[in-house]
Design an enzyme around this catalytic site. Structure first.
Site, PDB file in Angstrom:
ATOM      1  N   GLU A  35       0.782  -1.056   0.110  1.00  0.00           N
ATOM      2  CA  GLU A  35       0.155  -0.085   0.025  1.00  0.00           C
ATOM      3  C   GLU A  35       0.948   1.148   0.072  1.00  0.00           C
ATOM      4  OE1 GLU A  35      -3.211   0.822  -0.217  1.00  0.00           O
ATOM      5  OE2 GLU A  35      -2.213   2.790  -0.290  1.00  0.00           O
ATOM      6  N   LEU A  40      -3.830   1.625   5.532  1.00  0.00           N
ATOM      7  CA  LEU A  40      -4.591   0.427   4.772  1.00  0.00           C
ATOM      8  C   LEU A  40      -6.101   0.754   4.558  1.00  0.00           C
ATOM      9  CD1 LEU A  40      -2.901  -2.915   6.461  1.00  0.00           C
ATOM     10  CD2 LEU A  40      -2.141  -1.248   4.608  1.00  0.00           C
ATOM     11  N   CYS A  44     -12.440   3.287  -0.079  1.00  0.00           N
ATOM     12  CA  CYS A  44     -13.589   3.015   0.643  1.00  0.00           C
ATOM     13  C   CYS A  44     -13.298   3.416   2.117  1.00  0.00           C
ATOM     14  CB  CYS A  44     -13.839   1.385   0.777  1.00  0.00           C
ATOM     15  SG  CYS A  44     -15.401   0.949   1.532  1.00  0.00           S
ATOM     16  N   GLY A 117       4.010   0.108  -5.127  1.00  0.00           N
ATOM     17  CA  GLY A 117       4.106  -1.249  -5.800  1.00  0.00           C
ATOM     18  C   GLY A 117       4.299  -0.847  -7.541  1.00  0.00           C
ATOM     19  N   THR A 145      -5.459  -1.877  -7.641  1.00  0.00           N
ATOM     20  CA  THR A 145      -4.925  -0.422  -7.358  1.00  0.00           C
ATOM     21  C   THR A 145      -6.068   0.644  -7.333  1.00  0.00           C
ATOM     22  OG1 THR A 145      -4.386  -0.538  -9.644  1.00  0.00           O
ATOM     23  CG2 THR A 145      -2.464  -0.752  -8.000  1.00  0.00           C
ATOM     24  N   GLY A 182     -22.895  16.576 -11.124  1.00  0.00           N
ATOM     25  CA  GLY A 182     -23.230  15.339 -11.165  1.00  0.00           C
ATOM     26  C   GLY A 182     -24.328  14.715 -10.035  1.00  0.00           C
ATOM     27  N   HIS A 445     -43.329  -8.869  11.923  1.00  0.00           N
ATOM     28  CA  HIS A 445     -44.338  -7.709  11.839  1.00  0.00           C
ATOM     29  C   HIS A 445     -44.203  -6.936  13.294  1.00  0.00           C
ATOM     30  CE1 HIS A 445     -47.805  -5.356  11.338  1.00  0.00           C
ATOM     31  NE2 HIS A 445     -48.286  -5.631  12.761  1.00  0.00           N
TER      32      HIS A 445
HETATM   33  P1  FAD Z   1      -9.493   1.220  -3.669  1.00  0.00           P
HETATM   34  O1  FAD Z   1     -10.319   1.244  -2.348  1.00  0.00           O
HETATM   35  O2  FAD Z   1      -9.413   2.414  -4.614  1.00  0.00           O
HETATM   36  O3  FAD Z   1      -8.119   0.708  -3.039  1.00  0.00           O
HETATM   37  C1  FAD Z   1      -6.822   0.866  -3.964  1.00  0.00           C
HETATM   38  C2  FAD Z   1      -5.614   1.151  -3.135  1.00  0.00           C
HETATM   39  O4  FAD Z   1      -4.650   0.904  -3.833  1.00  0.00           O
HETATM   40  C3  FAD Z   1      -5.486   2.376  -2.589  1.00  0.00           C
HETATM   41  O5  FAD Z   1      -5.395   2.545  -1.069  1.00  0.00           O
HETATM   42  C4  FAD Z   1      -4.211   2.981  -3.283  1.00  0.00           C
HETATM   43  O6  FAD Z   1      -3.594   4.042  -2.581  1.00  0.00           O
HETATM   44  C5  FAD Z   1      -3.621   1.515  -3.563  1.00  0.00           C
HETATM   45  N1  FAD Z   1      -2.417   1.937  -4.643  1.00  0.00           N
HETATM   46  C6  FAD Z   1      -2.828   2.354  -5.809  1.00  0.00           C
HETATM   47  N2  FAD Z   1      -1.893   2.201  -6.748  1.00  0.00           N
HETATM   48  C7  FAD Z   1      -0.768   1.630  -5.839  1.00  0.00           C
HETATM   49  C8  FAD Z   1       0.473   1.240  -6.242  1.00  0.00           C
HETATM   50  N3  FAD Z   1       1.179   1.373  -7.384  1.00  0.00           N
HETATM   51  N4  FAD Z   1       1.498   0.630  -5.116  1.00  0.00           N
HETATM   52  C9  FAD Z   1       0.832   0.566  -3.945  1.00  0.00           C
HETATM   53  N5  FAD Z   1      -0.692   0.987  -3.745  1.00  0.00           N
HETATM   54  C10 FAD Z   1      -1.304   1.338  -4.311  1.00  0.00           C
HETATM   55  N6  FAD Z   1     -18.684   1.616  -2.716  1.00  0.00           N
HETATM   56  C11 FAD Z   1     -19.756   1.082  -2.020  1.00  0.00           C
HETATM   57  O7  FAD Z   1     -19.771   0.041  -2.006  1.00  0.00           O
HETATM   58  N7  FAD Z   1     -20.373   1.684  -1.050  1.00  0.00           N
HETATM   59  C12 FAD Z   1     -20.328   2.862  -0.828  1.00  0.00           C
HETATM   60  O8  FAD Z   1     -21.149   3.463   0.257  1.00  0.00           O
HETATM   61  C13 FAD Z   1     -19.226   3.698  -1.267  1.00  0.00           C
HETATM   62  N8  FAD Z   1     -19.311   4.960  -0.876  1.00  0.00           N
HETATM   63  C14 FAD Z   1     -18.283   5.805  -1.542  1.00  0.00           C
HETATM   64  C15 FAD Z   1     -18.109   6.992  -1.124  1.00  0.00           C
HETATM   65  C16 FAD Z   1     -17.015   7.996  -1.907  1.00  0.00           C
HETATM   66  C17 FAD Z   1     -17.014   9.423  -1.524  1.00  0.00           C
HETATM   67  C18 FAD Z   1     -16.158   7.238  -2.851  1.00  0.00           C
HETATM   68  C19 FAD Z   1     -15.121   8.229  -3.422  1.00  0.00           C
HETATM   69  C20 FAD Z   1     -16.413   5.963  -3.317  1.00  0.00           C
HETATM   70  C21 FAD Z   1     -17.292   5.449  -2.643  1.00  0.00           C
HETATM   71  N9  FAD Z   1     -17.454   3.842  -2.806  1.00  0.00           N
HETATM   72  C22 FAD Z   1     -18.442   3.155  -2.426  1.00  0.00           C
HETATM   73  C23 FAD Z   1     -16.643   3.218  -3.871  1.00  0.00           C
HETATM   74  C24 FAD Z   1     -15.496   2.405  -3.273  1.00  0.00           C
HETATM   75  O9  FAD Z   1     -14.892   3.089  -2.376  1.00  0.00           O
HETATM   76  C25 FAD Z   1     -15.004   1.849  -4.171  1.00  0.00           C
HETATM   77  O10 FAD Z   1     -15.694   0.827  -5.095  1.00  0.00           O
HETATM   78  C26 FAD Z   1     -13.968   0.525  -3.718  1.00  0.00           C
HETATM   79  O11 FAD Z   1     -12.962   1.350  -2.653  1.00  0.00           O
HETATM   80  C27 FAD Z   1     -12.997  -0.119  -4.698  1.00  0.00           C
HETATM   81  O12 FAD Z   1     -12.181  -0.902  -4.054  1.00  0.00           O
HETATM   82  P2  FAD Z   1     -10.740  -1.348  -4.554  1.00  0.00           P
HETATM   83  O13 FAD Z   1     -10.097  -2.345  -3.609  1.00  0.00           O
HETATM   84  O14 FAD Z   1     -10.782  -2.055  -5.893  1.00  0.00           O
HETATM   85  O15 FAD Z   1      -9.701  -0.082  -4.577  1.00  0.00           O
HETATM   86  P1  NAI Z   2     -21.731   8.100 -10.690  1.00  0.00           P
HETATM   87  O1  NAI Z   2     -21.330   7.485 -11.796  1.00  0.00           O
HETATM   88  O2  NAI Z   2     -22.432   7.419  -9.399  1.00  0.00           O
HETATM   89  O3  NAI Z   2     -22.578   9.545 -11.043  1.00  0.00           O
HETATM   90  C1  NAI Z   2     -21.971  10.555 -12.003  1.00  0.00           C
HETATM   91  C2  NAI Z   2     -23.155  11.442 -12.535  1.00  0.00           C
HETATM   92  O4  NAI Z   2     -22.409  12.521 -13.111  1.00  0.00           O
HETATM   93  C3  NAI Z   2     -23.948  10.588 -13.405  1.00  0.00           C
HETATM   94  O5  NAI Z   2     -25.352  10.941 -13.045  1.00  0.00           O
HETATM   95  C4  NAI Z   2     -23.667  11.533 -14.752  1.00  0.00           C
HETATM   96  O6  NAI Z   2     -24.797  11.322 -15.634  1.00  0.00           O
HETATM   97  C5  NAI Z   2     -23.242  12.617 -14.190  1.00  0.00           C
HETATM   98  N1  NAI Z   2     -22.122  13.612 -15.165  1.00  0.00           N
HETATM   99  C6  NAI Z   2     -21.233  12.980 -15.900  1.00  0.00           C
HETATM  100  N2  NAI Z   2     -20.343  13.911 -16.285  1.00  0.00           N
HETATM  101  C7  NAI Z   2     -21.273  15.050 -16.399  1.00  0.00           C
HETATM  102  C8  NAI Z   2     -21.119  16.535 -16.658  1.00  0.00           C
HETATM  103  N3  NAI Z   2     -20.063  16.750 -17.500  1.00  0.00           N
HETATM  104  N4  NAI Z   2     -22.049  17.398 -16.336  1.00  0.00           N
HETATM  105  C9  NAI Z   2     -23.020  16.771 -15.600  1.00  0.00           C
HETATM  106  N5  NAI Z   2     -23.080  15.693 -15.056  1.00  0.00           N
HETATM  107  C10 NAI Z   2     -22.359  14.838 -15.337  1.00  0.00           C
HETATM  108  O7  NAI Z   2     -20.312   8.679 -10.271  1.00  0.00           O
HETATM  109  P2  NAI Z   2     -20.014   9.494  -8.766  1.00  0.00           P
HETATM  110  O8  NAI Z   2     -21.203   9.973  -8.017  1.00  0.00           O
HETATM  111  O9  NAI Z   2     -19.035  10.337  -8.966  1.00  0.00           O
HETATM  112  O10 NAI Z   2     -19.468   8.337  -7.861  1.00  0.00           O
HETATM  113  C11 NAI Z   2     -18.066   7.623  -8.419  1.00  0.00           C
HETATM  114  C12 NAI Z   2     -18.104   6.205  -8.019  1.00  0.00           C
HETATM  115  O11 NAI Z   2     -18.301   5.874  -6.736  1.00  0.00           O
HETATM  116  C13 NAI Z   2     -19.512   5.337  -8.613  1.00  0.00           C
HETATM  117  O12 NAI Z   2     -19.045   4.676  -9.375  1.00  0.00           O
HETATM  118  C14 NAI Z   2     -20.065   4.836  -7.533  1.00  0.00           C
HETATM  119  O13 NAI Z   2     -20.525   3.650  -7.753  1.00  0.00           O
HETATM  120  C15 NAI Z   2     -19.048   4.856  -6.282  1.00  0.00           C
HETATM  121  N6  NAI Z   2     -19.803   5.567  -5.089  1.00  0.00           N
HETATM  122  C16 NAI Z   2     -20.735   4.807  -4.501  1.00  0.00           C
HETATM  123  C17 NAI Z   2     -21.530   5.054  -3.440  1.00  0.00           C
HETATM  124  C18 NAI Z   2     -22.541   4.051  -2.898  1.00  0.00           C
HETATM  125  O14 NAI Z   2     -22.134   2.914  -3.256  1.00  0.00           O
HETATM  126  N7  NAI Z   2     -23.279   4.387  -2.116  1.00  0.00           N
HETATM  127  C19 NAI Z   2     -21.242   6.347  -3.066  1.00  0.00           C
HETATM  128  C20 NAI Z   2     -20.245   7.274  -3.507  1.00  0.00           C
HETATM  129  C21 NAI Z   2     -19.670   6.814  -4.717  1.00  0.00           C
END
Ligand code: FAD
Ligand code: NAI
Length: 467
Positions: A35, A40, A44, A117, A145, A182, A445
């Site tokens: 990482e 870690l 997420c 990495g 990643t 968005g 219920h």
């Molecule tokens: P990541 O969690 O992105 O982890 C990748 C890791 O790899 C990072 O720690 C990074 O630093 C590390 N890394 C990258 N390159 C290297 C390298 N070369 N060497 C060493 N380390 C490296 N998903 C949900 O299901 N529910 C939610 O409620 C939700 N809410 C979200 C809210 C926000 C604001 C955001 C931005 C995302 C949210 N997501 C949610 C999406 C979720 O965070 C991601 O889908 C998830 O973290 C993906 O997991 P991952 O293991 O693929 O990658």
């Molecule tokens: P998103 O894909 O959920 O939504 C992006 C929105 O922006 C879409 O409605 C799209 O039509 C709109 N959009 C794209 N380009 C635009 C533009 N130029 N002008 C106006 N609107 C535009 O992506 P978001 O909200 O950025 O989240 C990123 C990722 O993180 C998603 O893939 C999501 O799955 C994950 N995530 C998941 C959460 C959860 O599971 N509760 C919470 C937050 C993020």
């Protein structure tokens, strides 16, 4: 075996990477996890799911205190909220879980390397630590990643007025005017957080619907309910640029060929995320990304290069933590010669607003577009006793099933606690359940989950508590 020889080396410690490491260790593989950040848990845990849910929880309680407590006889005169304490509470939650993941790595004897990495040829990964460089020999490598924020070319992040979710989960004061680009998961969740704290939130979306991944009925109801909470939506609006005037930022956009402007203290750009492979050295092992930057893999997560696998946000598919976790488990099981598999038809998707919106499988529209003859049943929470007793009557559950076999194709939920309700629909679908199976399953219920049972019955026109 030399200290730096591993059966499995995983790059990235998000939910995909660290869960894969646990499964590797459980299956007897000598496992290393790399990482680049100090902590870690990946996106997420550090800047995604967990901090955003902590903020949503705190602000939901504040909103209840400010808007609804009085009708319950609760007197909260002189109510106030401290953003500093709110953020401290969120940070405490994140720190607790960081310690939890660290503990899990130790308990499972996973060797953790803190550093960048880089793929350094077949079976080799270089770890660039602060003052050192180590080369690990790996029989198998998993790239986990993850993803990173997407920047619009004419709206560059400056961490001050134009920000991503990384900053919007940590503002030190409430922005008077927050413009969000968005209306997807991040826009709606973080837009809700800051609106509850008093920000004037305007959300710009270029599609005609908010939360476009959900059923149209859900998106429309969500829009109506969120509007009542003070969120303002500008749909079919295309952002074109930004200008600065008298110390203010103004977002420029086009709505049906008309120029529109939005003054803002902060602009949150939430238009999706991109797969992250920067500095990884994919070229050293001959792996090419697709047009969107994803690493292509086969059904068993193998990349085009022998011995290298990829999972999570960095490969195609929904960017969700639970999807990354399941892929981590299945990928490692395949490496260990087992039959790991991910059922992509039953990945739940939730937006944690109030009410929450949740779905699994196909919408009625996607089912029809795929040429499947289907039927749907809908049950409104207004007919549910628990919902009436707990002020949760906004929303519905909609079940779509195959017209011929009655097998459930998809479920959409908009209501309080939809994230928990959807789990029973996922389970029914995982086992190939029918709408009638769901309708005949006993739910306690009074619970909101009875709406799930009723929607199952409604598919056959037999809902009990609707007229
Ligand atoms: P990541 O969690 O992105 O982890 C990748 C890791 O790899 C990072 O720690 C990074 O630093 C590390 N890394 C990258 N390159 C290297 C390298 N070369 N060497 C060493 N380390 C490296 N998903 C949900 O299901 N529910 C939610 O409620 C939700 N809410 C979200 C809210 C926000 C604001 C955001 C931005 C995302 C949210 N997501 C949610 C999406 C979720 O965070 C991601 O889908 C998830 O973290 C993906 O997991 P991952 O293991 O693929 O990658
Ligand atoms: P998103 O894909 O959920 O939504 C992006 C929105 O922006 C879409 O409605 C799209 O039509 C709109 N959009 C794209 N380009 C635009 C533009 N130029 N002008 C106006 N609107 C535009 O992506 P978001 O909200 O950025 O989240 C990123 C990722 O993180 C998603 O893939 C999501 O799955 C994950 N995530 C998941 C959460 C959860 O599971 N509760 C919470 C937050 C993020």
């Amino acid at each position: 075996m030399s200290e730096n020889n591993f059966d499995l080396v995983i790059i990235g410690s998000g939910p995909g990477g660290y869960v894969a490491a646990i499964r590797g260790s459980q299956l007897g593989l000598k496992t290393a996890l790399i990482e680049k950040y100090e902590h870690l848990g990946g996106t997420c845990l550090n800047v995604g799911c967990i901090p955003s849910k902590a903020l949503l929880h705190s602000t939901e309680m504040y909103n209840f205190a400010a808007q609804s407590a009085e009708v319950h006889g609760i007197d909260l005169t002189n109510l106030s909220i401290s953003i500093k304490k709110l953020m401290a509470k969120k940070n405490k939650t994140v720190n607790q879980l960081r310690a939890g993941v660290e503990h899990l790595m130790k308990a499972n004897k996973v060797k953790v390397f803190n550093g960048l990495g880089m793929l350094a040829g077949l079976g080799k990964v270089r770890v660039k630590e602060k003052h050192d460089e180590t080369v690990l020999n790996a029989k198998n490598i998993i790239i986990a990643t993850g993803s990173s924020t997407i920047e619009l070319p004419f709206l560059k992040f400056d961490a001050e007025s134009v920000v991503s979710s990384d900053q919007a989960i940590a503002f030190d004061k409430v922005p008077k005017k927050l413009v969000v680009v968005g209306a997807g998961a991040i826009g709606l969740e973080l837009g809700s957080v800051w609106a509850r704290l008093g920000s004037q939130v305007e959300i710009i979306e270029f599609l005609p619907l908010i939360a476009p991944a959900f059923d149209k009925d859900v998106s429309k109801m969500a829009e109506r309910l969120f509007k009542k909470q003070g969120l303002k939506f500008h749909l079919k609006t295309k952002v074109t640029g930004i200008k600065k005037e008298n110390g203010k930022v103004i977002l420029l956009a086009e709505k049906i060929e008309k120029q529109v402007e939005f003054e803002a203290d902060k602009i949150l750009v939430a238009v999706g995320r991109r797969p992250y492979t920067d500095h990884l050295g994919l070229e050293a092992v001959g792996i090419e990304t697709d047009e969107k930057g994803h690493i292509p893999v086969d059904a068993h997560f193998k990349t085009s290069t022998e011995g290298i696998y990829a999972i999570g946000d960095v490969i195609p598919g929904p960017m969700l933590a639970h999807k990354a976790e399941e892929e981590g488990v299945a990928c490692v099981e395949r490496i260990a010669g087992q039959a790991g598999n991910v059922n992509y038809n039953v990945i739940p998707n939730v937006i944690y607003t109030e009410p929450e919106i949740a779905s699994v499988g196909m919408t009625e529209t996607t089912a029809k577009e795929s040429g499947i003859e289907c039927k749907s049943g809908k049950f409104n929470l207004a007919g549910n006793g628990r919902a009436i007793a707990t002020d949760a009557t906004d929303g519905f559950v909609k079940v779509t099933a195959c017209a011929k076999t009655d097998r459930i194709l998809g479920v959409q939920v908009i209501c309080k606690g939809a994230s928990e309700l959807i789990a029973s629909a996922v389970t029914h679908m995982e086992y190939g359940g029918s709408a009638e199976d769901l309708g005949r399953t006993i739910h306690a219920h009074p619970t909101l989950s009875e709406a799930m049972k009723e929607a199952g019955l409604a598919v056959g026109g037999k809902a009990l508590h609707s007229s």
